[in-house]
Design an enzyme around this catalytic site. Structure first.
Site, PDB file in Angstrom:
ATOM      1  N   GLU A  23      -7.832   9.296   3.751  1.00  0.00           N
ATOM      2  CA  GLU A  23      -7.474   8.929   2.371  1.00  0.00           C
ATOM      3  C   GLU A  23      -8.709   8.510   1.579  1.00  0.00           C
ATOM      4  O   GLU A  23      -9.769   8.244   2.155  1.00  0.00           O
ATOM      5  CB  GLU A  23      -6.452   7.789   2.377  1.00  0.00           C
ATOM      6  N   LYS A 157      -1.180  -4.503   7.592  1.00  0.00           N
ATOM      7  CA  LYS A 157      -2.048  -5.627   7.259  1.00  0.00           C
ATOM      8  C   LYS A 157      -1.292  -6.938   7.291  1.00  0.00           C
ATOM      9  O   LYS A 157      -0.136  -7.016   6.890  1.00  0.00           O
ATOM     10  CB  LYS A 157      -2.624  -5.438   5.860  1.00  0.00           C
TER      11      LYS A 157
HETATM   12  N1  PSU Z   1      -5.480  -0.402   3.934  1.00  0.00           N
HETATM   13  C1  PSU Z   1      -6.776  -0.744   3.820  1.00  0.00           C
HETATM   14  N2  PSU Z   1      -7.379  -0.539   2.657  1.00  0.00           N
HETATM   15  C2  PSU Z   1      -6.742   0.052   1.615  1.00  0.00           C
HETATM   16  C3  PSU Z   1      -5.383   0.439   1.751  1.00  0.00           C
HETATM   17  C4  PSU Z   1      -4.793   0.193   2.923  1.00  0.00           C
HETATM   18  O1  PSU Z   1      -7.370  -1.252   4.755  1.00  0.00           O
HETATM   19  O2  PSU Z   1      -7.370   0.234   0.578  1.00  0.00           O
HETATM   20  C5  PSU Z   1      -4.691   1.175   0.635  1.00  0.00           C
HETATM   21  C6  PSU Z   1      -4.067   2.471   1.179  1.00  0.00           C
HETATM   22  O3  PSU Z   1      -4.451   3.525   0.335  1.00  0.00           O
HETATM   23  C7  PSU Z   1      -2.582   2.226   1.087  1.00  0.00           C
HETATM   24  C8  PSU Z   1      -2.533   1.365  -0.139  1.00  0.00           C
HETATM   25  O4  PSU Z   1      -1.833   3.408   0.953  1.00  0.00           O
HETATM   26  O5  PSU Z   1      -3.612   0.462   0.051  1.00  0.00           O
HETATM   27  C9  PSU Z   1      -1.228   0.638  -0.271  1.00  0.00           C
HETATM   28  O6  PSU Z   1      -1.115   0.177  -1.594  1.00  0.00           O
HETATM   29  P1  PSU Z   1       0.279  -0.413  -2.084  1.00  0.00           P
HETATM   30  O7  PSU Z   1       0.447  -1.673  -1.281  1.00  0.00           O
HETATM   31  O8  PSU Z   1       0.056  -0.694  -3.555  1.00  0.00           O
HETATM   32  O9  PSU Z   1       1.326   0.595  -1.812  1.00  0.00           O
END
Ligand code: PSU
Ligand code: MN
Length: 303
Positions: A23, A157
């Site tokens: 990604e 996370k």
């Molecule tokens: N995990 C990480 N760093 C990130 C992300 C996840 O260690 O930058 C990003 C990924 O792209 C994931 C997004 O899909 O955060 C999730 O965002 P949200 O919680 O707004 O859906």
């Protein structure tokens, strides 16, 4: 759908060699420059060294790219005001000629369009703490339920509500497979006090389970939760108060929507004086290597 492939991804596709998607939101919104660009290049090389081809995914000036050339990767990592695009807004970004970094959900969609079934990242989005009032549930979760891609992550996370995240995935029929241990890894920590729904100890089983789901006509992918190497982890008793502080600042400042995850990651980076970033880099690299092995198993199975 018009897709531009990097030269190495084109070659790998032509010869049906294993490919691992990556990604780009982690580059633009998850890590500070210049470590983001360095890490992206290291992770790509880890995948090559482990016998697969990396395909970093992003939308650049209205074109969906699967695999970025080195200069494109560098430019994306330094660009200002890159959008964070997910299922809801990726098509709009392409249609309006925009530039956007893809989240886990958007990367899965693009990978599937490109015929790639394995994707490595750091952590997926999930159900946020306080979701009972904010309704903040990442689009990554329903994507796992509908798009057939194996996502290799270090669990969810610790900024998320892990029990609710697991419940959501179970309800939606997403296999959550801990690699080589019983407990669900918790991103910066190898262990959590939650038992993972499934455990597998070898990559061939993971590939077979995916192929079996497809043979059964079940939609969606698999989440492979790969623990961070022990030497790189940050214990949860160190992190918990920091996460709580970052979360309460987000609440006080009224941070909502797609800004929440980048805000929390940045504050945790500051509050741990950079230690969270070192751990994040170690776990992404670890996931890239496992993903390359799974991609090879899948290629062998699918012939
Ligand atoms: N995990 C990480 N760093 C990130 C992300 C996840 O260690 O930058 C990003 C990924 O792209 C994931 C997004 O899909 O955060 C999730 O965002 P949200 O919680 O707004 O859906
Ligand atoms: Mn969200």
């Amino acid at each position: 759908m018009n897709i531009t492939y990097s030269s190495e991804v084109s070659a790998a596709k032509a010869e049906a060699r294993p490919i691992v998607a990556l990604e780009s939101t982690i580059i633009t919104h998850g890590m500070p420059y210049p470590r983001n660009v360095e890490t992206a290049a290291l992770v790509e090389q880890d995948i090559r060294d482990a016998g697969a081809t990396p395909a970093t995914i992003a939308v650049i000036e209205g074109t969906l790219h699967v695999g970025l050339e080195a200069d494109q990767l560098k430019a994306l990592g330094q660009a200002q005001n890159v959008a964070k695009v997910s299922r809801a807004d990726m098509a709009a970004c392409i249609a309006t000629g925009g530039t956007g970094a893809t989240t886990v959900a958007a990367t899965m969609i693009a990978a599937h369009l490109a015929g790639i079934a394995v994707f490595a990242t750091g952590g997926i989005g999930g159900v946020h703490k306080g979701a009972e009032s904010t309704f903040d549930i990442s689009a990554d979760l329903p994507e796992l339920a509908q798009t057939p891609v194996n996502v290799i992550a270090a669990g969810a996370k610790a900024i998320l509500d892990l029990p609710k995240t697991l419940e959501f995935l179970e309800t939606n029929g997403v296999p959550v497979i801990a690699f080589g241990q019983d407990s669900l890894p918790a991103f910066w920590s190898a262990q959590s006090d939650l038992k993972a729904p499934l455990r597998m100890d070898d990559t061939a089983s993971i590939a077979r389970a995916f192929v079996t789901r497809q043979a059964m006509g079940l939609p969606g992918g698999q989440l492979i939760a790969n623990p961070i190497p022990e030497t790189a982890q940050i214990k949860s008793d160190v992190l918990s108060p920091i996460i709580a502080q970052a979360q309460s600042e987000a609440d006080t400042q009224g941070v909502i929507g797609k800004a929440v995850t980048p805000f929390l990651l940045q504050r945790i980076f500051e509050l741990t004086e950079g230690r969270s970033l070192e751990a994040n880099i170690a776990l992404v690299r670890n996931n890239a290597k496992l993903a390359a092995q799974i991609a090879q198993e899948l290629t062998a199975l699918q012939g």
